[in-house]
Design a protein around this motif. Structure first.
Motif, PDB file in Angstrom:
ATOM      1  N   GLU A 289       0.824  -1.202   0.000  1.00 11.67           N
ATOM      2  CA  GLU A 289       0.000   0.000   0.000  1.00 11.67           C
ATOM      3  C   GLU A 289       0.864   1.261   0.000  1.00 11.67           C
ATOM      4  N   MET A 290       2.008   1.203   0.680  1.00 13.56           N
ATOM      5  CA  MET A 290       2.932   2.335   0.646  1.00 13.56           C
ATOM      6  C   MET A 290       3.382   2.600  -0.787  1.00 13.56           C
ATOM      7  N   VAL A 291       3.740   1.539  -1.506  1.00 10.90           N
ATOM      8  CA  VAL A 291       4.157   1.695  -2.903  1.00 10.90           C
ATOM      9  C   VAL A 291       3.016   2.248  -3.745  1.00 10.90           C
ATOM     10  N   ARG A 292       1.799   1.769  -3.494  1.00  9.82           N
ATOM     11  CA  ARG A 292       0.646   2.236  -4.284  1.00  9.82           C
ATOM     12  C   ARG A 292       0.458   3.740  -4.137  1.00  9.82           C
ATOM     13  N   PHE A 293       0.555   4.243  -2.915  1.00  5.34           N
ATOM     14  CA  PHE A 293       0.353   5.680  -2.714  1.00  5.34           C
ATOM     15  C   PHE A 293       1.581   6.488  -3.124  1.00  5.34           C
ATOM     16  N   MET A 294       2.766   5.895  -3.047  1.00  8.92           N
ATOM     17  CA  MET A 294       3.941   6.559  -3.600  1.00  8.92           C
ATOM     18  C   MET A 294       3.744   6.825  -5.087  1.00  8.92           C
ATOM     19  N   ARG A 295       3.230   5.841  -5.790  1.00  2.58           N
ATOM     20  CA  ARG A 295       2.992   6.001  -7.226  1.00  2.58           C
ATOM     21  C   ARG A 295       1.966   7.097  -7.478  1.00  2.58           C
ATOM     22  N   GLU A 296       0.935   7.178  -6.669  1.00  5.05           N
ATOM     23  CA  GLU A 296      -0.087   8.211  -6.857  1.00  5.05           C
ATOM     24  C   GLU A 296       0.462   9.605  -6.572  1.00  5.05           C
ATOM     25  N   VAL A 297       1.297   9.714  -5.537  1.00  7.32           N
ATOM     26  CA  VAL A 297       1.913  11.009  -5.229  1.00  7.32           C
ATOM     27  C   VAL A 297       2.840  11.421  -6.367  1.00  7.32           C
ATOM     28  N   ALA A 298       3.653  10.497  -6.835  1.00  2.77           N
ATOM     29  CA  ALA A 298       4.588  10.800  -7.918  1.00  2.77           C
ATOM     30  C   ALA A 298       3.850  11.222  -9.183  1.00  2.77           C
ATOM     31  N   SER A 299       2.719  10.609  -9.441  1.00  4.71           N
ATOM     32  CA  SER A 299       1.933  10.922 -10.640  1.00  4.71           C
ATOM     33  C   SER A 299       1.118  12.197 -10.495  1.00  4.71           C
ATOM     34  N   GLY A 300       1.032  12.724  -9.280  1.00  2.58           N
ATOM     35  CA  GLY A 300       0.313  13.969  -9.060  1.00  2.58           C
ATOM     36  C   GLY A 300      -1.176  13.815  -8.879  1.00  2.58           C
ATOM     37  N   THR A 301      -1.639  12.576  -8.646  1.00  5.67           N
ATOM     38  CA  THR A 301      -3.075  12.369  -8.489  1.00  5.67           C
ATOM     39  C   THR A 301      -3.562  12.604  -7.066  1.00  5.67           C
ATOM     40  N   ILE A 302      -2.604  12.739  -6.116  1.00  6.61           N
ATOM     41  CA  ILE A 302      -2.961  12.990  -4.730  1.00  6.61           C
ATOM     42  C   ILE A 302      -1.815  13.741  -4.065  1.00  6.61           C
ATOM     43  N   VAL A 303      -2.130  14.663  -3.154  1.00  8.57           N
ATOM     44  CA  VAL A 303      -1.084  15.419  -2.458  1.00  8.57           C
ATOM     45  C   VAL A 303      -0.630  14.614  -1.244  1.00  8.57           C
ATOM     46  N   PRO A 304       0.577  14.872  -0.729  1.00 16.30           N
ATOM     47  CA  PRO A 304       1.113  14.063   0.367  1.00 16.30           C
ATOM     48  C   PRO A 304       0.206  13.949   1.594  1.00 16.30           C
ATOM     49  N   SER A 305      -0.378  15.051   2.040  1.00 17.18           N
ATOM     50  CA  SER A 305      -1.199  14.993   3.257  1.00 17.18           C
ATOM     51  C   SER A 305      -2.421  14.100   3.064  1.00 17.18           C
ATOM     52  N   GLU A 306      -3.033  14.169   1.890  1.00 12.82           N
ATOM     53  CA  GLU A 306      -4.195  13.323   1.605  1.00 12.82           C
ATOM     54  C   GLU A 306      -3.775  11.869   1.401  1.00 12.82           C
ATOM     55  N   ALA A 307      -2.578  11.658   0.884  1.00 13.43           N
ATOM     56  CA  ALA A 307      -2.079  10.297   0.691  1.00 13.43           C
ATOM     57  C   ALA A 307      -1.882   9.607   2.036  1.00 13.43           C
ATOM     58  N   VAL A 308      -1.417  10.359   3.040  1.00 14.02           N
ATOM     59  CA  VAL A 308      -1.255   9.780   4.372  1.00 14.02           C
ATOM     60  C   VAL A 308      -2.615   9.346   4.918  1.00 14.02           C
ATOM     61  N   LYS A 309      -3.614  10.179   4.752  1.00 10.83           N
ATOM     62  CA  LYS A 309      -4.962   9.834   5.218  1.00 10.83           C
ATOM     63  C   LYS A 309      -5.491   8.594   4.503  1.00 10.83           C
ATOM     64  N   ALA A 310      -5.271   8.548   3.201  1.00 17.45           N
ATOM     65  CA  ALA A 310      -5.744   7.396   2.427  1.00 17.45           C
ATOM     66  C   ALA A 310      -5.002   6.123   2.829  1.00 17.45           C
ATOM     67  N   TYR A 311      -3.713   6.254   3.115  1.00 18.75           N
ATOM     68  CA  TYR A 311      -2.920   5.099   3.543  1.00 18.75           C
ATOM     69  C   TYR A 311      -3.443   4.572   4.876  1.00 18.75           C
ATOM     70  N   HIS A 312      -3.730   5.470   5.799  1.00 14.73           N
ATOM     71  CA  HIS A 312      -4.259   5.041   7.098  1.00 14.73           C
ATOM     72  C   HIS A 312      -5.645   4.413   6.955  1.00 14.73           C
ATOM     73  N   ALA A 313      -6.456   4.939   6.058  1.00 17.11           N
ATOM     74  CA  ALA A 313      -7.772   4.334   5.812  1.00 17.11           C
ATOM     75  C   ALA A 313      -7.605   2.916   5.286  1.00 17.11           C
ATOM     76  N   SER A 314      -6.601   2.707   4.446  1.00 15.99           N
ATOM     77  CA  SER A 314      -6.329   1.374   3.911  1.00 15.99           C
ATOM     78  C   SER A 314      -5.879   0.421   5.010  1.00 15.99           C
ATOM     79  N   LEU A 315      -5.035   0.921   5.926  1.00 10.43           N
ATOM     80  CA  LEU A 315      -4.605   0.084   7.053  1.00 10.43           C
ATOM     81  C   LEU A 315      -5.805  -0.322   7.901  1.00 10.43           C
ATOM     82  N   ALA A 316      -6.676   0.642   8.172  1.00 14.44           N
ATOM     83  CA  ALA A 316      -7.857   0.357   8.994  1.00 14.44           C
ATOM     84  C   ALA A 316      -8.745  -0.682   8.323  1.00 14.44           C
ATOM     85  N   LYS A 317      -8.898  -0.555   7.015  1.00 13.86           N
ATOM     86  CA  LYS A 317      -9.728  -1.507   6.264  1.00 13.86           C
ATOM     87  C   LYS A 317      -9.178  -2.921   6.362  1.00 13.86           C
TER      88      LYS A 317
END
Length: 343
Positions: A289-317
């Motif tokens: 999941e870390m790699v997945r959101f790294m790719r999204e941040v690098a591609s510009g589809t999500i900003v870092p602060s929102e990526a952290v929130k999305a990563y934590h939501a994924s962990l919770a899920k």
């Protein structure tokens, strides 16, 4: 053609888009910290009592390769050999690469003090064995392993040690040329007191790195560079100096999840086109999941602060307890990132 080759071709042709940003997973820690580099084997509740074994670690690498989001998988030569035997790279677009040298400043085994002394050059891996499986390959011998590796230098503003490092780099380039072996160049910040003012170290590293490449022609130049992120000014200076040189950034320590995404975001913003992260992936609660959101941040589809929130939501899920709570994990802790952190 590997995905890496396609991206490098577009970057060199001036056709770069953020989708061309190159991500490498650095799983070569067995040549540095050794056994502990496999990482702690955590339960979902965050507890752990031992590190992964080598077979378990190889399966973790397989999972990242099969996820097919990274462009390079960097390992030791022995682990690359094992992964090939396991069929991990069969029909894969992920390029295998090996650590082609192991300077003494990465010998950070338990109880060791090697890294507290000025770095000295050393090479374990045989390029001919890595590339063709033989010690004396015939002309045109097919590649059975890989033809890409990382070569590392640490300059310390120390004439004798730096001279020795450059002599070893010269010998490596000749060996690489004889074996049709490509490489990318890693340059660390000084690993001991260099006598250089801290605010001058980023520019010292830029200067000595480009100085050591000035006498190297295209045929023997690195595919790209791998350096610490020493701030926006130093990154922008280096990336703009010579457009033919592709600049990449290394990950450093694990840090917070925000540190990981912020480093990726800022490095790309100021000219880097490659990120090679090891502990930031390997020590994450969920590396895939870390790699997945790294790719999204690098591609510009999500900003870092929102990526952290999305990563934590994924962990919770997935029922995985985070190492830090969301508020703490969404804080930039690395000083070099704070001046330019995103909103």
């Amino acid at each position: 053609m590997y995905r890496l080759d396609q991206k490098l071709a577009r970057i060199r042709a001036g056709q770069y888009t953020r989708n061309d940003f190159i991500i490498a997973d650095a799983k070569d820690g067995d040549m540095g910290p050794s056994m502990t580099s496999c990482g702690p084997k955590r339960a979902k509740d965050g507890s752990w009592s031992r590190h992964y074994t080598r077979p378990e670690f190889l399966e973790n690498i397989r999972a990242v390769v099969e996820q097919d989001l990274v462009d390079i998988m960097l390992t030791s030569a022995s682990n690359m050999e094992a992964l090939i035997e396991m069929g991990v790279y069969r029909n894969s677009a992920v390029k295998p690469a090996i650590r082609a040298n192991d300077t003494t400043d990465v010998w950070v085994c338990r109880g060791a003090t090697y890294s507290k002394q000025p770095s000295r050059p050393f090479r374990t891996a045989s390029l001919s064995r890595v590339a063709t499986g033989t010690i004396d390959p015939a002309p045109g011998a097919p590649i059975t392993g890989t033809d890409l590796g990382l070569y590392s230098i640490t300059f310390n503003n120390d004439l004798d040690h730096d001279y020795q490092a450059l002599e070893a780099f010269h010998a490596f380039r000749e060996d690489a040329a004889r074996n049709n072996f490509k490489y990318f160049l890693e340059v660390f910040n000084p690993n001991v007191d260099s006598g250089i003012a801290p605010d001058m170290v980023p520019h010292y590293v830029n200067d000595v790195m480009m100085r050591c490449l000035a006498g190297v022609t295209k045929a023997d130049r690195p595919q790209f560079l791998k350096i610490p992120f020493n701030g926006a000014k130093a990154m922008e200076e280096l990336a703009s100096y010579d457009p033919s040189v592709i600049v990449g950034v290394l990950g450093g320590g694990a840090g917070t999840t925000r540190d990981c995404f912020e480093l990726l975001h800022q490095a790309e913003r100021f000219g880097a086109r490659v990120a090679l992260f090891g502990r930031k992936i390997n020590l994450a609660e969920n590396p895939l999941e870390m790699v997945r959101f790294m790719r999204e941040v690098a591609s510009g589809t999500i900003v870092p602060s929102e990526a952290v929130k999305a990563y934590h939501a994924s962990l919770a899920k997935d029922g995985i307890k985070p190492i830090r709570d969301l508020a703490e994990d969404n804080v930039v802790t690395e000083a070099v990132l704070k001046a330019e952190q995103s909103k």
